[in-house]
Design a protein around this motif. Structure first.
Motif, PDB file in Angstrom:
ATOM      1  N   UNK A  20       0.809  -1.216   0.000  1.00 33.26           N
ATOM      2  CA  UNK A  20       0.000   0.000   0.000  1.00 33.26           C
ATOM      3  C   UNK A  20       0.843   1.267   0.000  1.00 33.26           C
ATOM      4  N   UNK A  21       2.165   1.123  -0.028  1.00 37.88           N
ATOM      5  CA  UNK A  21       3.065   2.273   0.001  1.00 37.88           C
ATOM      6  C   UNK A  21       3.756   2.388  -1.356  1.00 37.88           C
ATOM      7  N   UNK A  22       3.175   3.186  -2.243  1.00 37.46           N
ATOM      8  CA  UNK A  22       3.726   3.347  -3.580  1.00 37.46           C
ATOM      9  C   UNK A  22       4.697   4.516  -3.680  1.00 37.46           C
ATOM     10  N   UNK A  23       4.649   5.465  -2.761  1.00 43.93           N
ATOM     11  CA  UNK A  23       5.525   6.630  -2.782  1.00 43.93           C
ATOM     12  C   UNK A  23       5.787   7.071  -1.344  1.00 43.93           C
ATOM     13  N   UNK A  24       6.792   7.923  -1.121  1.00 43.71           N
ATOM     14  CA  UNK A  24       7.050   8.396   0.245  1.00 43.71           C
ATOM     15  C   UNK A  24       5.869   9.130   0.868  1.00 43.71           C
ATOM     16  N   UNK A  25       5.039   9.764   0.045  1.00 45.65           N
ATOM     17  CA  UNK A  25       3.880  10.469   0.582  1.00 45.65           C
ATOM     18  C   UNK A  25       2.845   9.515   1.167  1.00 45.65           C
ATOM     19  N   UNK A  26       2.901   8.244   0.761  1.00 41.45           N
ATOM     20  CA  UNK A  26       1.932   7.278   1.271  1.00 41.45           C
ATOM     21  C   UNK A  26       2.319   6.705   2.633  1.00 41.45           C
ATOM     22  N   UNK A  27       3.521   7.000   3.104  1.00 45.95           N
ATOM     23  CA  UNK A  27       3.969   6.455   4.389  1.00 45.95           C
ATOM     24  C   UNK A  27       3.250   7.190   5.514  1.00 45.95           C
ATOM     25  N   UNK A  28       2.461   6.510   6.332  1.00 46.53           N
ATOM     26  CA  UNK A  28       1.778   7.188   7.442  1.00 46.53           C
ATOM     27  C   UNK A  28       2.766   7.595   8.523  1.00 46.53           C
ATOM     28  N   UNK A  29       2.385   8.595   9.283  1.00 46.66           N
ATOM     29  CA  UNK A  29       3.290   9.128  10.297  1.00 46.66           C
ATOM     30  C   UNK A  29       3.549   8.110  11.406  1.00 46.66           C
ATOM     31  N   UNK A  30       2.583   7.308  11.725  1.00 45.34           N
ATOM     32  CA  UNK A  30       2.756   6.298  12.770  1.00 45.34           C
ATOM     33  C   UNK A  30       3.759   5.221  12.364  1.00 45.34           C
TER      34      UNK A  30
END
Length: 245
Positions: free
Chosen positions: A158-168
């Protein structure tokens, strides 16, 4: 004076009843659906957020890497409590403020300042202020650490780009990367001091002075080496440049 005191005691409850009460926790919604919090509720949220400020300073900035490297340096020199813990923490704080100054400035101009000018809501200001910290943390975090916590948090695929990385997920990955980098730098710092300790210990053994501690003899040589190579500016410059590579 004796007659004035009973009068004041009688007027005090009356004054309390007449005093205007401070607006308690109140949330109002305008026609556009935007929520406005009362001043007392905003102060409560602000004071609660300030309690997390030390943890955020240690876990979201360059402070962790710097303070660990400084502690390893002191251990390598063998100077026990010199510099003291207060001095090491002060050095780490000042260097962290220097390194994080562009991030702080960007967070202020994009989020905090527009919020104080009432151009943004609290949610939008928080999101914009967190964006520079997010970019800094992602730049310093290893992909393997992100992949590790993505697997633990069931974020794989579910992480296709750095922007998709949740803060948690980003926060523990960033701290893990900082710990690894700090120990790598500390290892390189300890090597010359270890060589000096080995040479001094070998000399003392060859001279039959086994009862004399090698640490006592090697300490001035290690301090002399660190001073001759201009160690403090070299270390500070290396730590600062490690965040801009």
């Amino acid at each position: 004076m004796k007659r004035l005191l009973p009068l004041l005691l009688w007027l005090f409850p009356v004054w309390l009843q007449a005093a205007p009460a401070l607006t308690a926790f109140e949330v109002t919604t305008d026609g556009n659906g935007d929520e406005t919090w009362s001043v007392s509720l905003q102060i409560l949220v602000l004071m609660t957020a300030l309690t997390f400020l030390p943890a955020a300073l240690m876990m979201m900035t360059s402070f962790t890497r710097i303070v660990i490297v400084l502690a390893i340096l002191r251990q390598g020199l063998g100077t026990m409590q010199t510099p003291s813990n207060q001095i090491l923490i002060g050095l780490a704080l000042m260097l962290s403020f220097f390194i994080m100054a562009p991030v702080f400035h960007e967070a202020w101009t994009q989020g905090v300042s527009p919020y104080l000018e009432e151009k943004l809501s609290a949610e939008e200001a928080l999101e914009r202020a967190a964006r520079p910290f997010r970019e800094f943390m992602i730049h310093q975090t290893r992909e393997t650490d992100i992949a590790l916590f993505a697997e633990l948090g069931d974020y794989e695929g579910r992480l296709e780009s750095p922007e998709d990385v949740p803060f948690r997920l980003l926060l523990p990955a960033f701290v893990t990367s900082e710990l690894k980098t700090a120990f790598q730098i500390g290892f390189l710092i300890l090597i010359p001091f270890l060589v000096i300790d080995l040479v001094i210990a070998s000399l003392l053994m060859s001279m039959g002075m086994m009862m004399l501690s090698p640490m006592i003899i090697s300490l001035p040589f290690k301090i002399m080496l660190f001073v001759l190579i201009d160690g403090w500016p070299l270390l500070m410059g290396t730590l600062a440049s490690s965040f801009y590579i």
